[in-house]
Structure formats: C-alpha cells, structure tokens
Design a protein around this motif. Structure first.
Motif, PDB file in Angstrom:
ATOM      1  N   LEU A 141       0.835  -1.200   0.000  1.00 24.28           N
ATOM      2  CA  LEU A 141       0.000   0.000   0.000  1.00 24.28           C
ATOM      3  C   LEU A 141       0.872   1.254   0.000  1.00 24.28           C
ATOM      4  CD1 LEU A 141      -2.741   1.441   0.149  1.00 24.28           C
ATOM      5  CD2 LEU A 141      -2.641   1.171   2.636  1.00 24.28           C
ATOM      6  N   LEU A 142       1.922   1.240   0.794  1.00 25.51           N
ATOM      7  CA  LEU A 142       2.848   2.371   0.845  1.00 25.51           C
ATOM      8  C   LEU A 142       3.484   2.605  -0.522  1.00 25.51           C
ATOM      9  CD1 LEU A 142       4.323   4.546   2.496  1.00 25.51           C
ATOM     10  CD2 LEU A 142       6.024   2.802   3.086  1.00 25.51           C
ATOM     11  N   LEU A 143       3.919   1.539  -1.178  1.00 32.02           N
ATOM     12  CA  LEU A 143       4.507   1.692  -2.514  1.00 32.02           C
ATOM     13  C   LEU A 143       3.484   2.255  -3.489  1.00 32.02           C
ATOM     14  CD1 LEU A 143       6.795   1.391  -4.553  1.00 32.02           C
ATOM     15  CD2 LEU A 143       6.027  -0.973  -4.921  1.00 32.02           C
ATOM     16  N   ARG A 144       2.272   1.753  -3.454  1.00 28.01           N
ATOM     17  CA  ARG A 144       1.221   2.276  -4.348  1.00 28.01           C
ATOM     18  C   ARG A 144       1.028   3.783  -4.117  1.00 28.01           C
ATOM     19  NH1 ARG A 144      -1.786  -1.755  -6.892  1.00 28.01           N
ATOM     20  NH2 ARG A 144      -1.544  -3.830  -5.969  1.00 28.01           N
ATOM     21  N   GLN A 145       0.962   4.192  -2.863  1.00 28.19           N
ATOM     22  CA  GLN A 145       0.775   5.614  -2.545  1.00 28.19           C
ATOM     23  C   GLN A 145       1.945   6.448  -3.050  1.00 28.19           C
ATOM     24  OE1 GLN A 145       0.282   5.274   1.713  1.00 28.19           O
ATOM     25  NE2 GLN A 145      -1.937   5.027   1.569  1.00 28.19           N
ATOM     26  N   GLN A 146       3.153   5.946  -2.883  1.00 28.40           N
ATOM     27  CA  GLN A 146       4.328   6.688  -3.333  1.00 28.40           C
ATOM     28  C   GLN A 146       4.392   6.764  -4.856  1.00 28.40           C
ATOM     29  OE1 GLN A 146       7.430   4.580  -1.241  1.00 28.40           O
ATOM     30  NE2 GLN A 146       7.210   5.866   0.580  1.00 28.40           N
ATOM     31  N   LEU A 147       4.064   5.666  -5.533  1.00 24.96           N
ATOM     32  CA  LEU A 147       4.031   5.689  -6.999  1.00 24.96           C
ATOM     33  C   LEU A 147       3.007   6.692  -7.508  1.00 24.96           C
ATOM     34  CD1 LEU A 147       4.337   1.876  -7.863  1.00 24.96           C
ATOM     35  CD2 LEU A 147       6.033   3.670  -8.317  1.00 24.96           C
ATOM     36  N   VAL A 148       1.826   6.686  -6.892  1.00 27.59           N
ATOM     37  CA  VAL A 148       0.779   7.635  -7.296  1.00 27.59           C
ATOM     38  C   VAL A 148       1.260   9.073  -7.094  1.00 27.59           C
ATOM     39  CG1 VAL A 148      -1.517   8.528  -6.678  1.00 27.59           C
ATOM     40  CG2 VAL A 148      -1.161   6.060  -7.016  1.00 27.59           C
ATOM     41  N   GLU A 149       1.858   9.346  -5.943  1.00 28.73           N
ATOM     42  CA  GLU A 149       2.361  10.698  -5.676  1.00 28.73           C
ATOM     43  C   GLU A 149       3.344  11.137  -6.763  1.00 28.73           C
ATOM     44  OE1 GLU A 149       5.191  13.063  -2.480  1.00 28.73           O
ATOM     45  OE2 GLU A 149       4.417  11.105  -1.933  1.00 28.73           O
ATOM     46  N   LEU A 150       4.239  10.244  -7.141  1.00 34.46           N
ATOM     47  CA  LEU A 150       5.238  10.600  -8.153  1.00 34.46           C
ATOM     48  C   LEU A 150       4.629  10.675  -9.551  1.00 34.46           C
ATOM     49  CD1 LEU A 150       8.213   8.501  -6.789  1.00 34.46           C
ATOM     50  CD2 LEU A 150       7.939  10.995  -6.697  1.00 34.46           C
ATOM     51  N   LEU A 151       3.709   9.760  -9.864  1.00 31.83           N
ATOM     52  CA  LEU A 151       3.036   9.824 -11.167  1.00 31.83           C
ATOM     53  C   LEU A 151       2.234  11.116 -11.310  1.00 31.83           C
ATOM     54  CD1 LEU A 151       1.922   6.105 -11.423  1.00 31.83           C
ATOM     55  CD2 LEU A 151       3.453   7.279 -13.039  1.00 31.83           C
ATOM     56  N   GLU A 152       1.664  11.576 -10.217  1.00 29.04           N
ATOM     57  CA  GLU A 152       0.928  12.850 -10.246  1.00 29.04           C
ATOM     58  C   GLU A 152       1.877  14.035 -10.399  1.00 29.04           C
ATOM     59  OE1 GLU A 152      -1.347  12.556  -6.639  1.00 29.04           O
ATOM     60  OE2 GLU A 152      -3.034  11.608  -7.665  1.00 29.04           O
ATOM     61  N   GLY A 179       4.610  14.717  -8.065  1.00 23.86           N
ATOM     62  CA  GLY A 179       5.396  15.052  -6.887  1.00 23.86           C
ATOM     63  C   GLY A 179       5.493  16.561  -6.716  1.00 23.86           C
ATOM     64  N   PHE A 180       6.706  17.059  -6.660  1.00 20.92           N
ATOM     65  CA  PHE A 180       6.920  18.494  -6.461  1.00 20.92           C
ATOM     66  C   PHE A 180       6.837  19.287  -7.764  1.00 20.92           C
ATOM     67  CE2 PHE A 180      10.993  16.525  -7.207  1.00 20.92           C
ATOM     68  CZ  PHE A 180      11.600  17.369  -8.120  1.00 20.92           C
ATOM     69  N   ALA A 181       6.755  18.611  -8.908  1.00 18.70           N
ATOM     70  CA  ALA A 181       6.724  19.306 -10.203  1.00 18.70           C
ATOM     71  C   ALA A 181       5.770  18.586 -11.158  1.00 18.70           C
ATOM     72  CB  ALA A 181       8.130  19.363 -10.795  1.00 18.70           C
ATOM     73  N   PRO A 182       4.467  18.788 -11.011  1.00 20.40           N
ATOM     74  CA  PRO A 182       3.504  18.091 -11.876  1.00 20.40           C
ATOM     75  C   PRO A 182       3.718  18.374 -13.366  1.00 20.40           C
ATOM     76  CG  PRO A 182       2.404  19.084 -10.004  1.00 20.40           C
ATOM     77  CD  PRO A 182       3.818  19.600 -10.000  1.00 20.40           C
ATOM     78  N   ASN A 183       3.864  17.302 -14.125  1.00 18.22           N
ATOM     79  CA  ASN A 183       4.149  17.410 -15.555  1.00 18.22           C
ATOM     80  C   ASN A 183       3.045  18.128 -16.325  1.00 18.22           C
ATOM     81  OD1 ASN A 183       6.436  15.904 -15.006  1.00 18.22           O
ATOM     82  ND2 ASN A 183       5.475  13.979 -15.573  1.00 18.22           N
ATOM     83  N   VAL A 184       1.817  17.869 -15.959  1.00 20.91           N
ATOM     84  CA  VAL A 184       0.704  18.474 -16.696  1.00 20.91           C
ATOM     85  C   VAL A 184       0.730  20.002 -16.540  1.00 20.91           C
ATOM     86  CG1 VAL A 184      -1.808  18.600 -16.890  1.00 20.91           C
ATOM     87  CG2 VAL A 184      -0.687  16.380 -16.580  1.00 20.91           C
ATOM     88  N   ILE A 185       1.026  20.482 -15.352  1.00 22.53           N
ATOM     89  CA  ILE A 185       1.121  21.933 -15.142  1.00 22.53           C
ATOM     90  C   ILE A 185       2.259  22.501 -15.974  1.00 22.53           C
ATOM     91  CG2 ILE A 185       1.700  23.732 -13.447  1.00 22.53           C
ATOM     92  CD1 ILE A 185       0.159  22.025 -11.369  1.00 22.53           C
ATOM     93  N   LEU A 186       3.390  21.834 -15.969  1.00 21.36           N
ATOM     94  CA  LEU A 186       4.540  22.270 -16.770  1.00 21.36           C
ATOM     95  C   LEU A 186       4.169  22.352 -18.249  1.00 21.36           C
ATOM     96  CD1 LEU A 186       7.903  22.401 -16.610  1.00 21.36           C
ATOM     97  CD2 LEU A 186       7.589  20.245 -17.798  1.00 21.36           C
ATOM     98  N   LEU A 187       3.501  21.332 -18.745  1.00 21.46           N
ATOM     99  CA  LEU A 187       3.103  21.326 -20.161  1.00 21.46           C
ATOM    100  C   LEU A 187       2.115  22.451 -20.464  1.00 21.46           C
ATOM    101  CD1 LEU A 187       2.736  17.471 -20.549  1.00 21.46           C
ATOM    102  CD2 LEU A 187       4.380  18.912 -21.789  1.00 21.46           C
TER     103      LEU A 187
END
Length: 156
Positions: free
Chosen positions: A8-19, A21-29
């Motif tokens: 569960l911890l790994l799933r949460q961390q993967l989701v945080e990074l896919l979203e 993390g500190f620099a959301p890709n969608v916002i950058l784009l």
C-alpha cells in the motif's frame, strides 16, 4: 514498531510521483507556450511537441502492459517519435496535453487498484511495479529535456 502495509505504501508513493510530486508534468506542459512548442534548438533533434508525443506514446505502451500484462509482452518496442515537429494550433497542443493527462490518470487508477498485483512476474519477466517505475524514469528524463528547452526559449 508499526506494522506497515508495504505494498500500500509503494502504491501511494508511486501515485504521488506519477501525479508529479513536487513538479507536476501536466502543469509544466500547460505553462509551455504552444507557439514555442515546435522550435528545435541547435544541436537537438526534437522540439517540445515531439517530446510530448514521444512521452505519451511510451506511456500508452506501458499502460497497455500494466492493464493486460500477458497481452502486451513487448514493453520496450522501438520508440515512437512524431514526424511533425510542431502543433498546428493552440487547440492541438492543448488537446495533446489533455490526452496525455487522461491516460496518465488511467495509469494512476491502475496503480491504486489493490487487485492489480504489483510484483507478479509476467511472461516477459517484468512486473507492473517495474512498468510504473519505468514510466516515471522515462517521463522524468524527457520532462527534464522539455524544461531545459523551455528555459532556453524563455518560457520560464
């Protein structure tokens, strides 16, 4: 010591990074000026538009594997690089970002799904967790390139 559900911890961390993390890709784009998305700087063979297409294509391949591991054994085929180097319009740029985000959310939903076994070794020797980490690595690499291009072009 706490009893921690490591999966569960790994799933949460993967989701945080896919979203993002500190620099959301969608916002950058979305911040990237579509008028500059087709510029190829000296010494490079890609523009921001080409990078977005490449990132999205690889994301789709990895998602298809994650969704149906035995149906998509080839997880690293020849990379897709769009032939056109610039979006035709602001709308095409925004539509491409929306499509990337929609597919990214599908990946995130899959990673969140406790019914999807993160560590089951598939026919090709890979796992869903491997695919999620590969997606993070691949996207991060190319987003770094996109960020550098944007800085050179005065986007940020």
């Amino acid at each position: 010591m706490q009893n921690i559900d490591k999966e569960l911890l790994l799933r949460q961390q993967l989701v945080e990074l896919l979203e993002g993390g500190f620099a959301p890709n969608v916002i950058l784009l979305r911040e990237f000026d579509h008028k500059k998305a087709g510029i190829i700087l000296d010494g490079l063979h890609f523009s921001a538009w080409i990078l977005l297409g490449h990132i999205h294509a690889r994301q789709q391949v990895l998602y298809n594997f994650m969704r149906n591991p035995d149906g998509y054994p080839e997880v690293w085929p020849e990379g897709h690089w769009p032939e056109n180097y610039e979006p035709k319009s602001r709308q095409e740029w925004e539509t491409a970002i929306e499509s990337y985000e929609k597919d990214l959310n599908k990946v995130i939903d899959l990673v969140k799904d406790p019914k999807k076994p993160l560590f089951k070794i598939c026919k090709n020797g890979k796992t869903i967790s491997w695919a999620a980490l590969t997606l993070l690595h691949h996207t991060g690499y190319h987003i770094g390139q996109l960020k550098t291009i944007g800085r050179q072009l005065g986007v940020w």
